[in-house]
Each structure stands twice: as structure tokens, then as C-alpha cells.
Write an enzyme that holds these catalytic residues in place. Structure first.
Site, PDB file in Angstrom:
ATOM      1  N   HIS A   1      22.636  47.747  31.105  1.00 44.50           N
ATOM      2  CA  HIS A   1      24.074  47.999  31.225  1.00 44.50           C
ATOM      3  C   HIS A   1      24.550  49.035  30.219  1.00 44.50           C
ATOM      4  O   HIS A   1      23.826  49.380  29.281  1.00 44.50           O
ATOM      5  CB  HIS A   1      24.894  46.707  31.116  1.00 44.50           C
ATOM      6  CG  HIS A   1      24.824  46.021  29.796  1.00 44.50           C
ATOM      7  ND1 HIS A   1      23.736  45.280  29.388  1.00 44.50           N
ATOM      8  CD2 HIS A   1      25.713  45.956  28.779  1.00 44.50           C
ATOM      9  CE1 HIS A   1      23.965  44.781  28.192  1.00 44.50           C
ATOM     10  NE2 HIS A   1      25.158  45.188  27.792  1.00 44.50           N
TER      11      HIS A   1
ATOM     12  N   HIS B   1      27.908  50.257  27.770  1.00 46.14           N
ATOM     13  CA  HIS B   1      29.195  49.971  27.123  1.00 46.14           C
ATOM     14  C   HIS B   1      29.795  51.294  26.683  1.00 46.14           C
ATOM     15  O   HIS B   1      29.109  52.093  26.035  1.00 46.14           O
ATOM     16  CB  HIS B   1      29.005  49.147  25.842  1.00 46.14           C
ATOM     17  CG  HIS B   1      28.810  47.704  26.055  1.00 46.14           C
ATOM     18  ND1 HIS B   1      29.867  46.820  26.124  1.00 46.14           N
ATOM     19  CD2 HIS B   1      27.700  46.971  26.199  1.00 46.14           C
ATOM     20  CE1 HIS B   1      29.390  45.601  26.296  1.00 46.14           C
ATOM     21  NE2 HIS B   1      28.072  45.665  26.352  1.00 46.14           N
TER      22      HIS B   1
ATOM     23  N   TYR C   1      32.013  46.400  17.698  1.00 46.39           N
ATOM     24  CA  TYR C   1      31.477  45.545  18.762  1.00 46.39           C
ATOM     25  C   TYR C   1      30.503  46.330  19.635  1.00 46.39           C
ATOM     26  O   TYR C   1      29.402  45.871  19.928  1.00 46.39           O
ATOM     27  CB  TYR C   1      32.626  44.987  19.612  1.00 46.39           C
ATOM     28  CG  TYR C   1      32.159  44.265  20.852  1.00 46.39           C
ATOM     29  CD1 TYR C   1      31.664  42.963  20.777  1.00 46.39           C
ATOM     30  CD2 TYR C   1      32.189  44.879  22.094  1.00 46.39           C
ATOM     31  CE1 TYR C   1      31.219  42.303  21.909  1.00 46.39           C
ATOM     32  CE2 TYR C   1      31.751  44.234  23.227  1.00 46.39           C
ATOM     33  CZ  TYR C   1      31.274  42.948  23.133  1.00 46.39           C
ATOM     34  OH  TYR C   1      30.819  42.290  24.250  1.00 46.39           O
TER      35      TYR C   1
ATOM     36  N   GLN D   1      25.969  46.139  19.997  1.00 44.94           N
ATOM     37  CA  GLN D   1      25.416  45.582  21.223  1.00 44.94           C
ATOM     38  C   GLN D   1      23.897  45.540  21.206  1.00 44.94           C
ATOM     39  O   GLN D   1      23.292  44.657  21.768  1.00 44.94           O
ATOM     40  CB  GLN D   1      25.918  46.354  22.458  1.00 44.94           C
ATOM     41  CG  GLN D   1      27.333  46.033  22.833  1.00 44.94           C
ATOM     42  CD  GLN D   1      27.508  44.555  23.099  1.00 44.94           C
ATOM     43  OE1 GLN D   1      26.884  43.986  23.983  1.00 44.94           O
ATOM     44  NE2 GLN D   1      28.352  43.905  22.317  1.00 44.94           N
TER      45      GLN D   1
END
Length: 130
Positions: A60, A62, A123, A127
Site C-alpha cells: 500500500h 501512504h 505517522y 509506517q
């Protein structure tokens, strides 16, 4: 807080966006991740939006984006996914064998207005450690 402007508006619109490859396959590896980052920066430059932070995981992506509200976050994500799918599948033919399309049709987006920007950047940067 820092604001941006165009001819009509002054804005500060930051979005946390997450999306996955089809079937959540772990294909963002072996150079695909680095090339995706380059393509994303090119698209952002062409369309005049800012990538504040970006982290590519094997399954994925971000991103923390600042997008002109008149352009729209949906157009930014659509262009990022479309261009990267086209270019990555052309440059890495093994992706064509693993997936019918590179990305799912869906994505997650959240405005970042309530959270301090430094917390969102931290944040996303962290990851890889999760």
C-alpha cells in the site's frame, strides 16, 4: 499555519491518502517503489499540488498531499494512480503477469485539519516501522 493561493482563493487543504495494489499484492518492491516516488513527484509538479510526505509499503501507499480545492483531491489521486499504473506496468513487465490492473478502484482519504501536521508527517514516516 502556511497558506497557498491561486487567482481566486487562499487555502490550506491537506489530505492523508492511502491506496493499495489490486488484491493487496506485495508488488511495490524491487525498484517499483522508488520509480513510483519519481512518477508521483512528476505528476504533482505538472498538476501543481504538493506531496508533503510519502511512504511506500510493499502492499500500500501512504501520502500526505496539499491540493488546491478547485482542482480536487479526487483528480489528484486519479492522476497519480493512472499515470503510475501506466508507467510502472510498461517499465516492469512482470507486473502485467501478476495483476490485471495495478491499483484497486478505491482509496482512503481524510482531511488533516484537526491533527497537527507534524503528527501526520511522523505517522506516515513511521509506517515502515509498524
Amino acid at each position: 499555519m502556511e497558506y497557498k493561493s491561486n487567482n481566486n482563493i487562499v487555502y490550506s487543504c491537506k489530505y492523508h491518502v492511502v491506496w493499495c495494489p489490486k488484491y493487496r499484492r506485495r508488488v511495490l518492491v524491487d525498484g517499483v517503489d522508488e520509480r513510483f516516488k519519481q512518477i508521483a513527484q512528476e505528476v504533482a509538479q505538472e498538476l501543481h499540488f504538493e506531496i508533503i510526505e510519502m511512504e511506500i509499503m510493499p502492499d500500500h501507499v501512504h501520502m500526505l498531499l496539499e491540493v488546491d480545492p478547485q482542482f480536487g483531491i479526487h483528480k489528484a489521486v486519479k492522476r497519480l494512480k493512472g499515470r503510475s499504473s501506466h508507467d510502472l506496468r510498461k517499465e516492469f513487465p512482470w507486473l502485467n503477469k501478476r495483476l490485471p490492473t495495478l491499483w484497486t478502484n478505491s482509496y482512503f482519504v481524510s482531511t488533516v485539519g484537526g491533527a497537527p501536521l507534524s503528527i501526520m508527517k511522523q505517522y506516515i514516516e513511521n509506517q515502515k516501522n509498524v
